[in-house]
Motif scaffolding. Sequence first.
Motif, PDB file in Angstrom:
ATOM      1  N   ASP A  36       0.104  -1.308  -0.067  1.00  0.00           N
ATOM      2  CA  ASP A  36      -0.443   0.241   0.235  1.00  0.00           C
ATOM      3  C   ASP A  36       0.972   1.385  -0.259  1.00  0.00           C
ATOM      4  O   ASP A  36       0.247   2.087  -0.079  1.00  0.00           O
ATOM      5  CB  ASP A  36      -1.039  -0.359   1.375  1.00  0.00           C
ATOM      6  CG  ASP A  36      -2.189  -0.936   1.251  1.00  0.00           C
ATOM      7  OD1 ASP A  36      -2.445  -1.443   0.343  1.00  0.00           O
ATOM      8  OD2 ASP A  36      -2.529  -1.055   2.062  1.00  0.00           O
ATOM      9  N   PRO A  39       2.707   4.743  -4.187  1.00  0.00           N
ATOM     10  CA  PRO A  39       2.034   5.383  -5.043  1.00  0.00           C
ATOM     11  C   PRO A  39       1.299   4.755  -6.105  1.00  0.00           C
ATOM     12  O   PRO A  39       1.870   4.168  -7.024  1.00  0.00           O
ATOM     13  CB  PRO A  39       2.516   7.265  -5.353  1.00  0.00           C
ATOM     14  CG  PRO A  39       4.214   6.873  -4.365  1.00  0.00           C
ATOM     15  CD  PRO A  39       4.271   5.236  -4.530  1.00  0.00           C
ATOM     16  N   LYS A  40       0.128   5.012  -5.717  1.00  0.00           N
ATOM     17  CA  LYS A  40      -1.053   4.854  -6.581  1.00  0.00           C
ATOM     18  C   LYS A  40      -0.609   4.997  -8.820  1.00  0.00           C
ATOM     19  O   LYS A  40      -1.018   4.232  -9.513  1.00  0.00           O
ATOM     20  CB  LYS A  40      -2.437   5.472  -6.881  1.00  0.00           C
ATOM     21  CG  LYS A  40      -3.054   4.056  -5.565  1.00  0.00           C
ATOM     22  CD  LYS A  40      -3.164   2.835  -5.184  1.00  0.00           C
ATOM     23  CE  LYS A  40      -3.770   2.313  -4.209  1.00  0.00           C
ATOM     24  NZ  LYS A  40      -2.589   1.089  -3.230  1.00  0.00           N
ATOM     25  N   ASN A  41       0.144   6.496  -8.434  1.00  0.00           N
ATOM     26  CA  ASN A  41       0.413   6.877  -9.968  1.00  0.00           C
ATOM     27  C   ASN A  41       1.528   6.369 -10.721  1.00  0.00           C
ATOM     28  O   ASN A  41       1.508   6.044 -11.913  1.00  0.00           O
ATOM     29  CB  ASN A  41       0.703   8.433 -10.028  1.00  0.00           C
ATOM     30  CG  ASN A  41       1.463   8.671  -9.203  1.00  0.00           C
ATOM     31  OD1 ASN A  41       2.889   7.406  -8.292  1.00  0.00           O
ATOM     32  ND2 ASN A  41       1.897   9.678  -8.643  1.00  0.00           N
ATOM     33  N   GLN A  42       2.066   5.664  -9.724  1.00  0.00           N
ATOM     34  CA  GLN A  42       3.248   4.600 -10.458  1.00  0.00           C
ATOM     35  C   GLN A  42       2.951   3.086 -10.914  1.00  0.00           C
ATOM     36  O   GLN A  42       3.053   2.785 -11.876  1.00  0.00           O
ATOM     37  CB  GLN A  42       4.506   3.918  -9.808  1.00  0.00           C
ATOM     38  CG  GLN A  42       5.327   5.125  -9.151  1.00  0.00           C
ATOM     39  CD  GLN A  42       5.888   4.463  -7.544  1.00  0.00           C
ATOM     40  OE1 GLN A  42       6.474   3.280  -7.788  1.00  0.00           O
ATOM     41  NE2 GLN A  42       6.703   5.495  -7.260  1.00  0.00           N
ATOM     42  N   ILE A  43       1.856   2.456 -10.499  1.00  0.00           N
ATOM     43  CA  ILE A  43       1.100   1.454 -10.558  1.00  0.00           C
ATOM     44  C   ILE A  43       0.377   1.688 -12.443  1.00  0.00           C
ATOM     45  O   ILE A  43      -0.058   0.832 -13.215  1.00  0.00           O
ATOM     46  CB  ILE A  43       0.076   1.012  -9.796  1.00  0.00           C
ATOM     47  CG1 ILE A  43       1.187   0.607  -9.162  1.00  0.00           C
ATOM     48  CG2 ILE A  43      -0.432   0.499 -10.294  1.00  0.00           C
ATOM     49  CD1 ILE A  43       0.224   0.250  -7.805  1.00  0.00           C
ATOM     50  N   GLU A  44      -0.228   3.532 -12.031  1.00  0.00           N
ATOM     51  CA  GLU A  44      -1.000   3.607 -13.469  1.00  0.00           C
ATOM     52  C   GLU A  44       0.295   4.085 -14.378  1.00  0.00           C
ATOM     53  O   GLU A  44      -0.416   3.948 -15.704  1.00  0.00           O
ATOM     54  CB  GLU A  44      -2.091   4.660 -13.034  1.00  0.00           C
ATOM     55  CG  GLU A  44      -3.122   4.757 -12.343  1.00  0.00           C
ATOM     56  CD  GLU A  44      -3.734   5.609 -11.256  1.00  0.00           C
ATOM     57  OE1 GLU A  44      -3.119   7.439 -11.995  1.00  0.00           O
ATOM     58  OE2 GLU A  44      -4.444   6.025 -10.529  1.00  0.00           O
ATOM     59  N   LEU A  61       5.612  -2.433  -8.470  1.00  0.00           N
ATOM     60  CA  LEU A  61       5.062  -2.398  -7.437  1.00  0.00           C
ATOM     61  C   LEU A  61       5.841  -3.288  -6.371  1.00  0.00           C
ATOM     62  O   LEU A  61       6.494  -2.803  -5.063  1.00  0.00           O
ATOM     63  CB  LEU A  61       3.648  -3.427  -7.058  1.00  0.00           C
ATOM     64  CG  LEU A  61       2.926  -3.109  -6.243  1.00  0.00           C
ATOM     65  CD1 LEU A  61       2.955  -1.473  -5.725  1.00  0.00           C
ATOM     66  CD2 LEU A  61       1.309  -3.719  -5.829  1.00  0.00           C
TER      67      LEU A  61
END
Length: 145
Positions: A36, A39-44, A61
């Motif tokens: 968790d 950061p989500k922007n790296q996944i996106e 991730l």
Amino acid sequence: MLPNFGLKLPAFEAAAVALSLYFGAYSVEIIRAGLDSVPKNQIEAGQCLGLSGWQVFRHILLPPALRNAYPAVTSQFVLLLLGTSLASQVAADELFHVAGFIESRTYRSFEVYAVICVVYFAMAMSFKALFAIIGLAAFRWPRRR
């Protein structure tokens, strides 16, 4: 609680199962928090580059998640090492149990438990140093600039 269901384990196996469940539960939560922390922007960004779900997990991730969770997992391992002294309460043959046995035969409480304290301290510091070396070797890239 297991003897209520007809499952009776020897002391060592009962202690091993209990400590494994304890370590496993905390470790899973630590790894979840590490996942968790990315950061989500790296996944996106990985998905926008056309990477599959497995590639995003493996290349984007997992490395920062493991780097973030590594200190907590190693600390939990050292706590587990120190927590093995609780196994003496179920008569498992471990360091603290042996110290109690020696103390009951010699009546030298201070000396026996001082030696056990030094042994636990040496083991904890040894594992801490080993994990620091492994961490430096495994996570060489810079954290933040």
